[in-house]
Design a protein around this motif. Structure first.
Motif, short mmCIF file in Angstrom:
data_model
loop_
_atom_site.label_atom_id
_atom_site.label_comp_id
_atom_site.label_asym_id
_atom_site.label_seq_id
_atom_site.Cartn_x
_atom_site.Cartn_y
_atom_site.Cartn_z
N ASP A 50 22.18 59.33 -67.61
CA ASP A 50 21.23 59.87 -66.66
C ASP A 50 21.20 59.08 -65.36
N TRP A 51 21.40 57.78 -65.41
CA TRP A 51 21.40 56.96 -64.21
C TRP A 51 22.13 55.65 -64.49
N VAL A 52 22.49 54.96 -63.44
CA VAL A 52 23.21 53.70 -63.58
C VAL A 52 22.56 52.68 -62.67
N PRO A 53 22.11 51.55 -63.22
CA PRO A 53 21.49 50.52 -62.37
C PRO A 53 22.52 49.85 -61.47
N LEU A 65 27.83 35.40 -62.51
CA LEU A 65 26.45 35.86 -62.66
C LEU A 65 26.39 37.34 -62.33
N ILE A 66 25.88 38.12 -63.26
CA ILE A 66 25.69 39.55 -63.02
C ILE A 66 24.19 39.79 -62.96
N LYS A 67 23.73 40.32 -61.83
CA LYS A 67 22.31 40.62 -61.65
C LYS A 67 22.17 42.15 -61.58
N ALA A 68 21.39 42.71 -62.49
CA ALA A 68 21.19 44.15 -62.54
C ALA A 68 19.73 44.48 -62.24
N GLU A 69 19.54 45.48 -61.38
CA GLU A 69 18.18 45.93 -61.05
C GLU A 69 17.71 46.90 -62.14
N LEU A 70 16.65 46.51 -62.83
CA LEU A 70 16.10 47.33 -63.91
C LEU A 70 14.58 47.45 -63.75
N PRO A 71 14.12 48.11 -62.68
CA PRO A 71 12.68 48.20 -62.46
C PRO A 71 12.00 49.07 -63.52
N GLY A 91 20.53 50.34 -71.95
CA GLY A 91 19.08 50.40 -71.99
C GLY A 91 18.57 51.78 -71.67
N GLU A 92 17.26 51.83 -71.46
CA GLU A 92 16.63 53.12 -71.15
C GLU A 92 15.38 52.89 -70.30
N ARG A 93 15.25 53.69 -69.26
CA ARG A 93 14.02 53.71 -68.46
C ARG A 93 13.29 54.98 -68.86
N LYS A 94 12.10 54.80 -69.42
CA LYS A 94 11.34 55.94 -69.93
C LYS A 94 10.48 56.55 -68.83
N GLN A 95 10.42 57.86 -68.83
CA GLN A 95 9.65 58.59 -67.82
C GLN A 95 8.18 58.65 -68.22
N GLU A 96 7.32 58.55 -67.20
CA GLU A 96 5.89 58.68 -67.47
C GLU A 96 5.60 60.08 -67.98
N LYS A 97 4.66 60.16 -68.90
CA LYS A 97 4.26 61.46 -69.40
C LYS A 97 3.09 61.97 -68.58
N GLU A 98 3.11 63.26 -68.33
CA GLU A 98 2.01 63.85 -67.56
C GLU A 98 0.73 63.78 -68.39
N GLU A 99 -0.29 63.25 -67.79
CA GLU A 99 -1.57 63.11 -68.47
C GLU A 99 -2.58 64.05 -67.82
N PHE A 104 2.22 65.52 -61.10
CA PHE A 104 3.38 65.01 -60.38
C PHE A 104 3.81 66.05 -59.35
N HIS A 105 3.88 65.64 -58.09
CA HIS A 105 4.32 66.55 -57.03
C HIS A 105 5.81 66.43 -56.78
N ARG A 106 6.37 65.25 -57.03
CA ARG A 106 7.79 65.05 -56.82
C ARG A 106 8.25 63.90 -57.71
N ILE A 107 9.39 64.07 -58.35
CA ILE A 107 10.00 63.01 -59.15
C ILE A 107 11.43 62.85 -58.66
N GLU A 108 11.69 61.75 -57.95
CA GLU A 108 13.02 61.51 -57.40
C GLU A 108 13.75 60.38 -58.10
N ARG A 109 13.01 59.50 -58.75
CA ARG A 109 13.65 58.39 -59.44
C ARG A 109 14.30 58.89 -60.72
N SER A 110 15.38 58.22 -61.10
CA SER A 110 16.12 58.62 -62.30
C SER A 110 15.56 57.92 -63.52
N TYR A 111 15.58 58.62 -64.63
CA TYR A 111 15.09 58.10 -65.90
C TYR A 111 16.11 58.40 -66.98
N GLY A 112 15.96 57.71 -68.10
CA GLY A 112 16.82 57.98 -69.24
C GLY A 112 17.70 56.79 -69.58
#
Length: 158
Positions: A50-53, A65-71, A91-99, A104-112
């Protein structure tokens, strides 16, 4: 049979290099985002990523030294492994669940799920790998082997 006049440029729209680049970029995103060919146990397999850091790779006298961005990723959701001369970060970046009450008006960041693999250089010591995770940055330290260090050779006069 009807005879038609040949007008090759009539249907061509004005060339727009920015549109061309945007279309090419979209095609590459589709190709890379929906899947890519990898080898698993010597056989090709289509993997879905789904995405690549993004990473920085830094070399010093003693290590790589390998530095990976994993916000917004928890340490527990990241796995680092070394096997047969390949360093893999998964790894996996989990998406927020709608509560209720949130919309959510726009989701541009990648998850998964994600996976990055790096072929290790010959002078890397696969037995001396350490990793630390702080402020959304994964730092993987890979020591250089001492036997691979260049040895100065004294030149004698004849």
């Amino acid at each position: 049979m009807d005879v038609a006049r040949w007008e090759p440029f009539k249907k061509i729209k004005r060339w727009d290099p920015f549109r061309e680049m945007e279309e090419m970029s979209a095609r590459l995103r589709d190709l890379m985002g929906k899947g890519s060919m990898t080898r698993i146990n010597g056989e090709e397999a289509l993997t879905s990523i789904d995405w690549v850091p993004e990473v920085d790779i830094i070399e010093s006298e003693k290590e790589y030294l390998i530095k990976a961005e994993l916000p917004e990723i928890k340490k527990e959701d990241v796995k680092v492994s070394v096997e047969k001369g390949v360093l893999t970060i998964q790894g996996e970046r989990k998406q927020e669940k709608e509560e209720k009450g949130k919309k959510f008006h726009r989701i541009e960041r990648s998850y998964g799920a994600f996976e990055r693999s790096f072929t290790l250089p010959d002078d890397a010591d696969q037995g001396k790998v350490s990793a630390e995770f702080k402020d959304g940055i994964l730092s993987v330290h890979l020591a250089k082997s001492e036997k691979a260090a260049p040895k100065p050779i004294e030149v004698k006069a004849a």
